[in-house]
Design an enzyme around this catalytic site. Structure first.
Site, PDB file in Angstrom:
ATOM      1  CB  CYS A 188     -35.661 -88.065 -17.368  1.00  9.29           C
ATOM      2  SG  CYS A 188     -37.200 -89.008 -17.383  1.00  9.29           S
ATOM      3  CB  CYS A 195     -39.843 -87.444 -14.019  1.00  3.69           C
ATOM      4  SG  CYS A 195     -38.903 -88.978 -14.017  1.00  3.69           S
ATOM      5  CG  ASP A 235     -39.685 -41.248 -22.105  1.00  2.00           C
ATOM      6  OD1 ASP A 235     -40.334 -40.502 -22.852  1.00  2.00           O
ATOM      7  OD2 ASP A 235     -39.498 -41.022 -20.894  1.00  2.00           O
ATOM      8  CG  ASP A 258     -38.426 -42.487 -16.373  1.00  2.13           C
ATOM      9  OD1 ASP A 258     -39.043 -42.082 -17.381  1.00  2.13           O
ATOM     10  OD2 ASP A 258     -37.969 -41.739 -15.500  1.00  2.13           O
ATOM     11  CG  ASP A 290     -42.541 -43.568 -20.501  1.00  3.20           C
ATOM     12  OD1 ASP A 290     -42.859 -42.866 -21.471  1.00  3.20           O
ATOM     13  OD2 ASP A 290     -41.655 -43.254 -19.685  1.00  3.20           O
TER      14      ASP A 290
END
Length: 702
Positions: free
Chosen positions: A18, A21, A412, A588, A592
């Protein structure tokens, strides 16, 4: 003197029953010398630990876990299979003995026979002491460490029912509760089998990714083809792949043409054509021709292995929304024990011992913190796994939760909305020149140029099958263009205003060639989808405002930030955040990276630079802009499922515990039997996991 570098290790943990634990192991690891942080994920059965290697070793971490009575298996997948098989055996044995106990209990007239209690005792004993042995071992281990968990509740409940019935049997009585002990253990074990199966389905994304990696590779060594284990492939090896085979490692094509199925990496179902010079990735499938490629990345450096690691880390992460559940589950078991004890004492004051015992056992059994512990991690497991199948890598629960709150998206322009590669858009001849001749002269002059615009002209001529002439006296004038002699004539290709290149032959204007960075085909649809999701969409670029606004109009973007230098992109993100916006930045390039890191969620296009990918919270493995709304939509769905799971987990306990305690009995005369409580408890965990599994069917936003 530099600070020591922390190391991170992920350890598989067996034996957890559980969330309590997981909490105990987490606290134990956190108190171990040299450990900086520890997180135990109950759903994935994994402990993630950051530690100082100068003060602690992995062996110390393993010892700390094993000291609590849990295991750290060496072969995680084999251990899971063995544990599941053992759990199934215990269920079948428990059911085989529990069913006749229940049948006998359904015939009150038989219970007055002295032998019936002894027969039930004989049938229940193997259920309690074999099938349910792990509950008692776990409860004893927790007690030794002054803690309590789900095993404690089950052991107390079934143990009380069994011992009470045993005492009655020894005294010659007939009102026994053997069927309660036997059926409770059987139903809880059955619930754990169903839960384990569902959790296995939730984590199958990583398993499928691992299966994509071929076991062997065919390489050229000493002039001959040899099949070797994938682990022995070295950077620089020439690898041979035939039609229908998988690419074993990442590399660059040297010979051959083919089409590869890269859907496992990008989520894109269409095959991708490959020729000499193109990159190939391990785990993708060679659909047609034979290829020879040079190995560039092997082992853990391949894109597939990095994806597996990223998904594994994400599935083991904790979302901020889970903190409340973590706090509650940490104190939950002790609270339930207190409520059960109070229930027993109150009813004992007004009713017989057997009546008080039934309510005591029902409270212990129905109060399962498992549903709370599974609510968040199972949804994250399935959500990030589904994302990986679609080529969307989400770097953890925190990123997932942040993405679900986004209300503003900044895109962008170059490489994100546009292809990032200039292409010829028009050829306008003048003074009697034909379009093909104008293009031939310009491309021949630009043949040796390194400028992107010149390269676009050359590529366009090649696509049209135009044979180029050899240039002489080539000169490139920075910022102005090129001059070369073609077929004895002086050809000048110069940069003019806007997106046109002026071509002159022997100082006479021959025409113009339009070159522009063209839109990605899916850009307008992606922006439309973002608007439909209620998001505010901005475009940011370093280009001049006229060009930027023209692009924005074509894709349907209203807000434009033009002529923005790289360092100013981050400032623009901050401005929107200061206005109360939750911002996602999509880019990309290296320029950026700062803005991606500043944004609430950074989304990197997978065809971009490694720096952008590292700065981002979400990586789109394909260059398709439609992945942006798809990623944000998946995040919203996942968080919606998490909130549903947490609601039902809290509501289940808020309603179930009072009913089990007998609060309705004075008004309705109705009691919740321990058997029904055990069935409801098992059902709660399975319901939470099953609700999370709905995310596996999350469709693309196409």
């Amino acid at each position: 003197m530099s600070a020591p570098t922390a190391e991170r290790v992920d350890l598989p943990v067996s034996g957890m029953s559980c969330a309590a634990c997981a909490r105990s192991i987490e606290n134990q690891l956190a108190s171990t010398a040299g450990v900086a942080s520890a997180h135990v994920n109950f759903a994935t059965s994994t402990a993630t630990v950051e530690f100082d290697p100068a003060r602690a070793a992995v062996r110390n971490l393993v010892d700390a876990i094993e000291e609590l009575g849990y295991g750290v298996p060496q072969a995680e997948e084999d251990t899971d299979a063995r544990e599941y098989a053992a759990l199934q055996r215990r269920v079948w044995l428990a059911a085989a003995f529990a069913v006749p106990v229940v049948v006998l209990g359904m015939w009150p007239s038989l219970m007055h026979l002295r032998a019936m209690s002894w027969i039930q005792l004989a049938l229940t004993t193997p259920v309690v002491f074999y099938a349910g042995a792990s509950f008692y071992v776990g409860a004893w281990t927790a007690l030794r460490h002054r803690s309590a968990n789900m095993d404690t509740l089950i052991a107390l409940g079934t143990g009380a029912a069994f011992l009470y019935s045993l005492a009655v049997t020894l005294r010659g009585g007939h009102e026994v509760y053997y069927e309660a002990a036997a059926v409770i253990i059987t139903l809880i074990l059955l619930g754990r089998v169903l839960e384990a199966r569902a959790r296995g389905r939730a984590s199958e994304a990583i398993r499928h990714l691992r299966e994509l990696q071929p076991k062997t590779a065919r390489v050229l060594r000493e002039g001959a083809e040899r099949d070797i284990p994938i682990e022995q492939v070295r950077v620089g090896d020439l690898v041979v792949v035939r039609p229908g085979e998988k690419i074993p490692v990442d590399g660059t094509v040297r010979e051959g043409d083919s089409a590869l199925d890269e859907s496992m990496l990008t989520g894109e179902s269409m095959p991708v054509d490959k020729k000499a010079g193109d990159a190939v990735y391990g785990g993708t499938i060679n659909r047609s021709g034979s290829l020879r490629f040079e190995a560039r990345k092997v082992g853990r450096a391949t894109a597939l292995q990095q994806m597996i690691e990223l998904v594994r880390q994400a599935q083991g992460s904790r979302a901020p929304v889970a903190r409340l559940a973590d706090v509650v589950s940490g104190y939950f078991t002790m609270g339930v024990l207190a409520i059960a004890a109070l229930t027993f004492l109150v009813w004992l004051a007004f009713a017989p011992l057997s009546f008080a015992l039934v309510n005591f056992v029902a409270v212990l059994i129905i109060a399962c913190p498992c549903a709370l512990g599974l609510a968040t991690p199972t949804a994250i497991m399935v959500g990030t796994g589904r994302g990986a199948q679609r080529g969307i890598l989400i770097k953890g629960g925190e990123a997932l939760e942040a993405a679900a709150r986004i209300d503003t998206v900044i895109l962008d322009k170059t490489g994100t909305i546009t292809l990032g590669q200039p292409r010829v858009t028009e050829v306008v001849p003048m003074n009697g020149y034909a379009p093909a001749e104008l293009l031939r002269l310009a491309a021949s002059a630009e043949r040796d140029s390194e400028h992107p615009l010149g390269h676009a002209v050359v590529e366009h001529a090649k696509e049209l099958g135009i044979a180029l002439a050899q240039a002489s006296d080539f000169h490139a004038v920075a910022g102005h263009g090129v001059i070369a002699r073609i077929d004895g004539r002086e050809v000048t290709v110069g940069r003019s205003e806007g997106e046109r290149m002026a071509v002159s032959v022997d100082k006479q204007l021959a025409g113009f060639i339009g070159v522009a960075d063209t839109l990605k085909p899916e850009a307008a649809d992606a922006v439309r989808r973002l608007h439909e999701m209620g998001l505010d969409v901005w475009m940011i670029t370093g280009d001049n405002r006229r060009t930027a606004e023209a692009v924005a109009r074509q894709v349907g973007i209203d807000h434009v930030l033009a002529e923005t230098l790289p360092d100013a992109k981050m400032a623009e993100v901050r401005k929107l955040q200061a206005a109360g916006k939750k911002v996602a930045m999509v880019g990309d390039g290296i320029n950026d990276a700062a803005a991606l890191a500043q944004a609430d969620v950074g989304i990197a296009i997978g065809t971009g630079t490694d720096i952008a990918k590292e700065a981002a919270d979400i990586v789109l493995m394909r260059g398709d802009l439609k992945g942006v709304p798809e990623a944000l939509d998946l995040a919203r769905r996942t968080m919606r499922v998490i909130r549903q799971n947490l609601f039902w987990a809290f509501a289940y306990n808020a309603v179930g515990i009072p009913i089990a305690a007998g609060v309705l009995y004075p008004f309705t005369g109705w009691l919740l039997s321990p058997v029904l409580a055990s069935a409801a408890m098992a059902l709660s965990s399975v319901t939470v996991v099953s609700n999370s599994l709905r995310l596996r069917g999350a469709r693309s936003t196409d």
